[in-house]
Structure formats: C-alpha cells, structure tokens
Design an enzyme around this catalytic site. Structure first.
Site: not given
Ligand SMILES: *[C@@H]1O[C@H](CO)[C@@H](O)[C@H](O)[C@H]1NC(C)=O
Ligand SMILES: [Zn+2]
Ligand SMILES: [Zn+2]
Length: 348
Positions: A180-182
């Site tokens: 998951h890439c913020v």
C-alpha cells in the site's frame, strides 16, 4: 559552530536518512514503528492524556486509514521545486546560454509524471470481489509455499486468490498485491504496478534533470565569478588559494534557496532511484514486494540449518531458489504491462 561543522552534520543526517529509508522502506514491521511506540511508551507518564490521544489519532489517520495528505504533500513539494526552478534557475540558465529546449525538458517530464501519478491513484489495483472471484482464482496457481489453496480472508470472507493479500488500510483484498503506497493513497497491485513503475522512473528523471540543470548553472556561476582562482590571506598573513569548501560556502551565501533545492533534489533522486531499481528488479524476476518479504521470512524460518532437518521429507519444491517463478525477464515484464485476466487463461 562554524559553517563546516554545520555542513558536515547536514550531509551526515541526509546520508543516514537515505540509508535507513532504503533499507526499511516497504517493510511491514519496520524499526520506525518500533521506535515510535517505544518513544511514546517512555514519554507516556510525562504527556497529558489528551496529547497522547491526539497524536495517536493523527498517526492512525495518516498511516492506517486512506487519506490524501501525502498526495497533497507531494504536490506541495513539487510545486515549491518548480516555482523555484521557474522563477530563479530558469532566468540564470537563460543568461548562461542554456537552450530553451533543454530548459523545457523538466516541464515535459512533469506532464508525463502527472499522467502516471493520476493513473496510479485512479486505477483499481485489482480488488477481489465476489463477482469477479471465480475468475480471479484462476489467474495464478497456488505455489503451496507462500500461498495455499482454500484460505479465506477473515475480513472480506472471500477465498484468497494466489498472490493476493488483504490491505488493512483500504480494507479489501487485492490481486497480486505489492504494497500500500501512502504517496498515491492506493494499493499497488495487478492492474497498477505498471503505472507505479513508470511513475517512479519519471519522478527520478524529473529530479535528476532539474538537479543537472541547477548544478550546471551553479558551476557556470562559479566559473564566471573567478572564485577558483581567488585567494585569501589567512591569520598568519599567508596567501591561501580558495579551496572547494570556500566555493561551497560562497554558493550557500549567494544562492541559498537554489543550493537548498539542489540538496533536496539530490536526496530525492538517490532515494527514489534506489527504490525504482528495487521495484524494477522485482518486476524482472516476477515477484511482488509482499512475496519478497514473505519468502525472506520463509527462507530464514525453513532453510536455517537447524530447521532444515524437519523439512527433508516434505514435498515442497526447492525453496533455496528465491525466484523460481520467473519465466524470463521479458515475459515477466509483459505480465506487468499486460496483466493477466482470468478469462484469457481459460481460453488457452
Ligand atoms: C509469475 O509467477 C506466478 C506465480 O507466482 C506464475 O503463476 C506466473 O506464471 C509467473 N509469470 C511469469 C511470466 O513467469
Ligand atoms: Zn480481505
Ligand atoms: Zn491499500
């Protein structure tokens, strides 16, 4: 403290940050989390209850729930760099006879990057849904090593397809889950890994290009000022040539914002180049970062000499070989740029 000490501290801090982030980025259990919880535990008796609650809530909102703050931060930083480039560096470069063509490259790269950034944010990474599940189950086969058939996600209550993982931030299972890439507020999965890779590469190109143009401009400024041939009188009355440190100090004094921006860009460039190389490597060997960390754990658990004895009789394939999924770099890349659909698989 004199200028030199400050500069050395600055460089040391920047290098340490680069190393730490390179080493731990993407890991689920990273030392930042551990350090943070340690510090907050130690500080707990001295901080009022409401402050603890607020900081806990903020951290939770920032990292464990979907939110746009990092997208905004990204756009702000990018805006600051481009404003500085346009209003200061551009003019200086024109004076130094840099062509308009090479000065427009950063803007072209900005457009390209923005397209991939947008696609990365907006594309569905491959959410596992009830409707698509029967298809999604057939895309990859279970290796019975990292992914086992018949396992259900306790939250989504759906059978997990091979290579999928539940994202706790987005609260859904994602096909060929990477992480998951913020920064894009989205998972990176089967359908947007391609955009993510291109996005990373274009940000690197952008930072690298602006850094080169700025460095070139500063070099010309130094050459023009004749500082390299200058000398000064030291405290013993001796004439000393002005060394490179003198030049750096002079640049800091004359163009503080530009030098600061250059430092930032070099930092970002090396950080992202390392990250982009890691992700390109994973793409070439047909692995996701999720599998990379998982198989490392597997490797250490199961292939440690003491643990190996229990597994001699088990029919698991040779797991000392890390990338036994790979069917050649080109095919692996092809699968990233043209993600498999379940229907395709059925027809062949
Ligand atoms: C990539 O690995 C998966 C297993 O994880 C495999 O099913 C797939 O065929 C591989 N693709 C290529 C192009 O090697
Ligand atoms: Zn799930
Ligand atoms: Zn997610």
């Amino acid at each position: 403290m004199d200028f030199l000490t400050l500069f050395a501290i600055y460089v040391a801090v920047v290098l340490t940050c680069i190393l730490l982030v390179c080493k731990y980025s993407g890991q689920q259990q990273n030392p930042f989390d551990t350090l943070l919880s340690y510090v907050s535990k130690k500080l707990a008796p001295f901080t009022p209850q409401w402050l603890q609650k607020v900081s806990h809530w903020t951290l939770h909102r920032l990292f464990h729930q979907r939110n746009n703050s990092f997208i905004c931060l990204h756009i702000l930083l990018e805006g600051a760099v481009y404003a500085e480039f346009t209003y200061e560096v551009f003019g200086f470069c024109r004076e130094m006879d840099t062509t308009v063509t090479s000065l427009s490259v950063p803007y072209v790269l900005l457009v390209i990057k923005t397209i991939f950034f947008y696609l990365c944010i907006k594309t569905d990474p491959g959410t596992v849904t009830k409707k698509k599940l029967s298809n999604q189950l057939h895309i990859y086969s279970y290796d019975r090593r990292l992914f086992h058939p018949g396992v259900s996600c306790p939250t989504c209550q759906l059978v997990k397809p091979a290579r999928s993982k539940h994202c706790r931030v987005c609260n859904r299972c994602v096909q060929r889950f990477d992480h998951h890439c913020v920064w894009v507020n989205n998972c990176i999965g089967a359908r947007n890994t391609r955009y993510f890779l291109l996005y990373l590469l274009s940000v690197c190109a952008m930072a690298g290009d602006i850094a080169l143009l700025t460095g070139d401009m500063l070099l010309h400024a130094v050459l023009r000022s004749g500082l390299l041939r200058a000398s000064y009188i030291d405290e013993h009355g001796q004439q000393q040539p002005a060394g490179p440190l003198f030049v750096v100090q002079h640049l800091f004094m004359t163009f503080p914002r530009i030098v600061f921006m250059l430092g930032f860009l070099i930092f970002i460039f090396f950080l992202l180049a390392g990250y982009a190389l890691f992700h390109s490597y994973l793409a070439l060997i047909n692995q996701t970062s999720n599998e990379w960390y998982k198989s490392r754990g597997y490797f250490f658990q199961h292939c440690h000499p003491t643990a190996a004895a229990d597994h001699l009789s088990s029919p698991i394939p040779d797991h000392s070989k890390r990338h036994y999924y790979s069917r050649g770099a080109l095919r692996n890349l092809g699968e990233i740029f043209f993600p498999l659909r379940g229907i395709q698989k059925k027809s062949n």
